[in-house]
Write a protein that holds these residues in place. Structure first.
Motif, PDB file in Angstrom:
ATOM      1  N   ALA A  92       1.892   5.964  -6.024  1.00  0.00           N
ATOM      2  CA  ALA A  92       1.091   6.254  -4.835  1.00  0.00           C
ATOM      3  C   ALA A  92       0.119   5.120  -4.555  1.00  0.00           C
ATOM      4  CB  ALA A  92       0.344   7.577  -5.012  1.00  0.00           C
ATOM      5  N   TRP A  93      -0.531   4.629  -5.605  1.00  0.00           N
ATOM      6  CA  TRP A  93      -1.480   3.516  -5.457  1.00  0.00           C
ATOM      7  C   TRP A  93      -0.761   2.267  -4.952  1.00  0.00           C
ATOM      8  CZ3 TRP A  93      -1.848  -1.285  -7.813  1.00  0.00           C
ATOM      9  CH2 TRP A  93      -3.050  -1.961  -7.629  1.00  0.00           C
TER      10      TRP A  93
ATOM     11  N   GLU B 293       1.184  10.921   2.838  1.00  0.00           N
ATOM     12  CA  GLU B 293       2.266  10.525   1.935  1.00  0.00           C
ATOM     13  C   GLU B 293       1.779  10.392   0.496  1.00  0.00           C
ATOM     14  OE1 GLU B 293       3.733   6.854   3.558  1.00  0.00           O
ATOM     15  OE2 GLU B 293       4.420   7.830   5.396  1.00  0.00           O
ATOM     16  N   ILE B 294       0.663   9.707   0.290  1.00  0.00           N
ATOM     17  CA  ILE B 294       0.239   9.480  -1.087  1.00  0.00           C
ATOM     18  C   ILE B 294      -0.237  10.770  -1.758  1.00  0.00           C
ATOM     19  CG2 ILE B 294      -0.228   7.036  -0.761  1.00  0.00           C
ATOM     20  CD1 ILE B 294      -3.215   7.677  -0.746  1.00  0.00           C
ATOM     21  N   ARG B 295      -0.790  11.687  -0.976  1.00  0.00           N
ATOM     22  CA  ARG B 295      -1.206  12.966  -1.561  1.00  0.00           C
ATOM     23  C   ARG B 295      -0.012  13.806  -2.009  1.00  0.00           C
ATOM     24  NH1 ARG B 295      -5.280  12.979   2.879  1.00  0.00           N
ATOM     25  NH2 ARG B 295      -7.219  12.361   1.877  1.00  0.00           N
TER      26      ARG B 295
ATOM     27  N   MET C 174       2.741  12.488  -3.324  1.00  0.00           N
ATOM     28  CA  MET C 174       3.460  11.796  -4.401  1.00  0.00           C
ATOM     29  C   MET C 174       2.997  12.308  -5.763  1.00  0.00           C
ATOM     30  SD  MET C 174       3.538   7.940  -2.795  1.00  0.00           S
ATOM     31  CE  MET C 174       4.776   7.266  -3.879  1.00  0.00           C
TER      32      MET C 174
ATOM     33  N   PRO D  81       0.899   8.861  -9.664  1.00  0.00           N
ATOM     34  CA  PRO D  81      -0.284   8.209  -9.109  1.00  0.00           C
ATOM     35  C   PRO D  81      -0.185   6.686  -9.041  1.00  0.00           C
ATOM     36  CG  PRO D  81      -0.778   9.196 -11.241  1.00  0.00           C
ATOM     37  CD  PRO D  81       0.607   9.612 -10.870  1.00  0.00           C
TER      38      PRO D  81
ATOM     39  N   HIS E  53       2.066   2.167  -3.239  1.00  0.00           N
ATOM     40  CA  HIS E  53       2.472   2.440  -1.854  1.00  0.00           C
ATOM     41  C   HIS E  53       1.280   2.257  -0.909  1.00  0.00           C
ATOM     42  CE1 HIS E  53       4.539   4.201   1.517  1.00  0.00           C
ATOM     43  NE2 HIS E  53       3.687   5.221   1.574  1.00  0.00           N
ATOM     44  N   TRP E  54       0.109   2.745  -1.319  1.00  0.00           N
ATOM     45  CA  TRP E  54      -1.109   2.604  -0.510  1.00  0.00           C
ATOM     46  C   TRP E  54      -1.419   1.130  -0.290  1.00  0.00           C
ATOM     47  CZ3 TRP E  54      -5.912   0.382  -1.099  1.00  0.00           C
ATOM     48  CH2 TRP E  54      -6.895   0.779  -0.179  1.00  0.00           C
TER      49      TRP E  54
END
Length: 83
Positions: free
Chosen positions: A35-36, A25-27, A29, A32, A38-39
Motif C-alpha cells: 500500500a505504501w 485503494e490503499i485502505r 489493501m 501495508p 502504491h501510494w
C-alpha cells in the motif's frame, strides 16, 4: 480576480478525485508495504504528469519520484476515532 479565476476547475476536480481514489485503494489493501509503495508511485506519477501538480511544468521532466523515508512498520498505528 480570485484564485477561482485562474485555477482550471476540471483539473482540480480530477486531482482531488484521483487522490480520493488512491486513499480508498490503499485502505483496502491487506499488505501495508505494498500500500505504501502504491501510494508513493501513484503520487509521484500525479506530481510528474497532472495539470494540478505542485511541480512547475518546466521542471517535471527532471522529476522522478517523491523522496520519502523507507517504510517503517513501527510507525503504523491503529486508532479508534470517536465523533
Amino acid at each position: 480576480m480570485t484564485v477561482f479565476d485562474t485555477v482550471p476547475m476540471a483539473a482540480l476536480a480530477d486531482w482531488r478525485r484521483q487522490i480520493n481514489d488512491l486513499y480508498t485503494e490503499i485502505r483496502l489493501m491487506n499488505n501495508p508495504v505494498a500500500a505504501w509503495m502504491h501510494w508513493q508511485k501513484t503520487r509521484s506519477l500525479l506530481f510528474k504528469h497532472h495539470d494540478m501538480s505542485p511541480i512547475l511544468a518546466e521542471k517535471r521532466s527532471e522529476f522522478n519520484k517523491i523522496e520519502l523515508f523507507s517504510y517503517d512498520p513501527a510507525l503504523r498505528f491503529f486508532v479508534t476515532l470517536h465523533p
